[in-house]
Scaffold this active site. Structure first.
Site, mmCIF file in Angstrom:
data_model
loop_
_atom_site.group_PDB
_atom_site.id
_atom_site.type_symbol
_atom_site.label_atom_id
_atom_site.label_comp_id
_atom_site.label_asym_id
_atom_site.label_seq_id
_atom_site.Cartn_x
_atom_site.Cartn_y
_atom_site.Cartn_z
ATOM 1 C CE1 TYR A 176 0.591 1.732 4.282
ATOM 2 C CE2 TYR A 176 0.836 -0.842 4.546
ATOM 3 C CZ TYR A 176 0.993 0.361 4.924
ATOM 4 O OH TYR A 176 1.527 0.577 6.372
ATOM 5 C CB CYS A 177 1.770 3.882 -1.512
ATOM 6 S SG CYS A 177 0.646 3.930 -3.230
ATOM 7 C CB THR A 178 0.181 8.602 0.046
ATOM 8 O OG1 THR A 178 1.248 8.457 0.786
ATOM 9 C CG2 THR A 178 -0.726 9.458 0.567
ATOM 10 N N GLY A 180 -2.094 5.241 -4.042
ATOM 11 C CA GLY A 180 -2.122 4.128 -4.863
ATOM 12 C C GLY A 180 -1.124 3.926 -6.099
ATOM 13 C CB ILE A 205 -3.186 5.395 3.241
ATOM 14 C CG1 ILE A 205 -2.048 4.490 3.103
ATOM 15 C CG2 ILE A 205 -3.672 5.910 4.711
ATOM 16 C CD1 ILE A 205 -0.798 5.171 3.652
#
Length: 331
Positions: A176-178, A180, A205
């Site tokens: 996952y990241c901020t 996508g 997120i």
């Protein structure tokens, strides 16, 4: 509702004429008073921008009028202030820099997982959960039990994978990241290396915080964002962190109590990494910031430029009136 919309958007798509898009895109942003930065590359568009509801709608309508960008991914949050000073459109080699040739999320990518299905996936004991963000981002918030690769930039992520992950051993990997976009490339990279079951959080997120109630959430802490808000809480409101103007690192209330913290000049993260010349420059800049605040102005950006021009015009008019007064007095 807050006055300004903050929109994080991206789309991996072939933009062979991306250089030609820069000028009209910048014109649309400036015309609608949208601030922030958008990146254009042959592989697509990426960035975070902010403006009024009307301004953002106009920008999104312009982008989506291009059939290649009609279904671009975007997420919105809101604030009382625009968290950017300037309006920029930059031309880049990549819209998110990984530095690995041939990685193409348009061709192969991991399995998207909806926010409402994310908890079930990451609580599976067979799933290895990895945060693809930089270390300073992970430090202020992450999903429970997520692995921190301790990278300083996304360019370091491929080296982390080569040193720590094995397709034969790690059968299921979730990332996952901020918002996508980094996971589009990280999952594509793992698929190219032979990892089979690779998943990533759709919308990142920010979408998870928007869709999943806090009482059901497995998110811990706040989420770092690349604008003047520094971080957002689970309600997507501005969080508790500030930012060191010297090194740009997020700083907590505890950090600001440190003997190494001097507003705008240094913090516990950078006090021993800057030269005396840099300290003097940072101190001078902080003085300019405070001076601008005392006038009710911004210290940089388009609003600052307008304020400077206004003061210059006022001074010019004052001098003109003064000379006219002297001339009339002499007659």
């Amino acid at each position: 509702m807050s006055q300004y919309v903050i929109c994080a958007l991206y789309k991996f798509v072939a933009l062979d004429n991306f250089e030609a898009l820069r000028a009209p895109l910048l014109e649309v942003m400036e015309k609608n008073e949208v601030k922030g930065t958008l990146l254009l590359a042959r592989e697509g568009v990426n960035g975070t921008v902010s403006g009024t509801r009307e301004g953002m709608d106009a920008l999104l309508a312009w982008l989506k009028s291009d059939p290649r960008l009609a279904d671009l991914s975007y997420k919105e949050s809101y604030d009382e202030n625009i968290p950017f000073y300037r309006t920029k459109v930059k031309l880049k080699k990549e819209i998110v820099t990984m530095g690995v040739e041939g990685i193409d999320p348009k061709r192969v990518v991991g399995t998207y997982v909806k926010p409402q299905d994310w908890n079930a996936l990451i609580t599976d004991p067979e799933v290895l959960l990895i945060d693809t963000r930089n270390d300073y981002e992970v430090q202020i918030g992450k999903f429970k039990n997520a692995i921190n690769p301790n990278t300083e930039t996304f360019r370091e992520f491929p080296d982390y994978v080569k040193s720590n992950l094995d397709p034969a051993k790690h059968k299921k990997v979730a990332m996952y990241c901020t918002g996508g976009i980094r996971c589009e490339k990280s999952t594509a990279y793992l698929k190219e290396l032979g990892f089979e079951d690779v998943y990533h959080l759709e919308g990142g997120i920010l979408k998870y915080l928007e869709d999943v109630p806090q009482e059901e959430s497995t998110w811990e802490g706040e989420c770092f964002v690349f604008d003047n808000r520094v971080a957002v809480d689970h309600s997507l409101n501005k969080g508790s962190y500030d930012q060191c103007h010297a090194c740009r690192m997020p700083i907590s209330a505890e950090d600001m109590q440190s003997e190494h913290y001097k507003k705008g000049v240094s913090c516990p993260h950078c006090y021993d990494k800057v030269s005396e010349d840099q300290l003097r420059r940072f101190a001078a800049r902080e003085q300019q910031i405070e001076l601008a605040k005392s006038r009710g102005e911004e210290h940089i950006g388009s609003e600052a430029a307008k304020a400077i021009k206004k003061r210059q015009a006022e001074k010019k008019l004052k001098r003109k009136n003064y000379h006219q007064h002297l001339t009339q007095g002499a007659e």
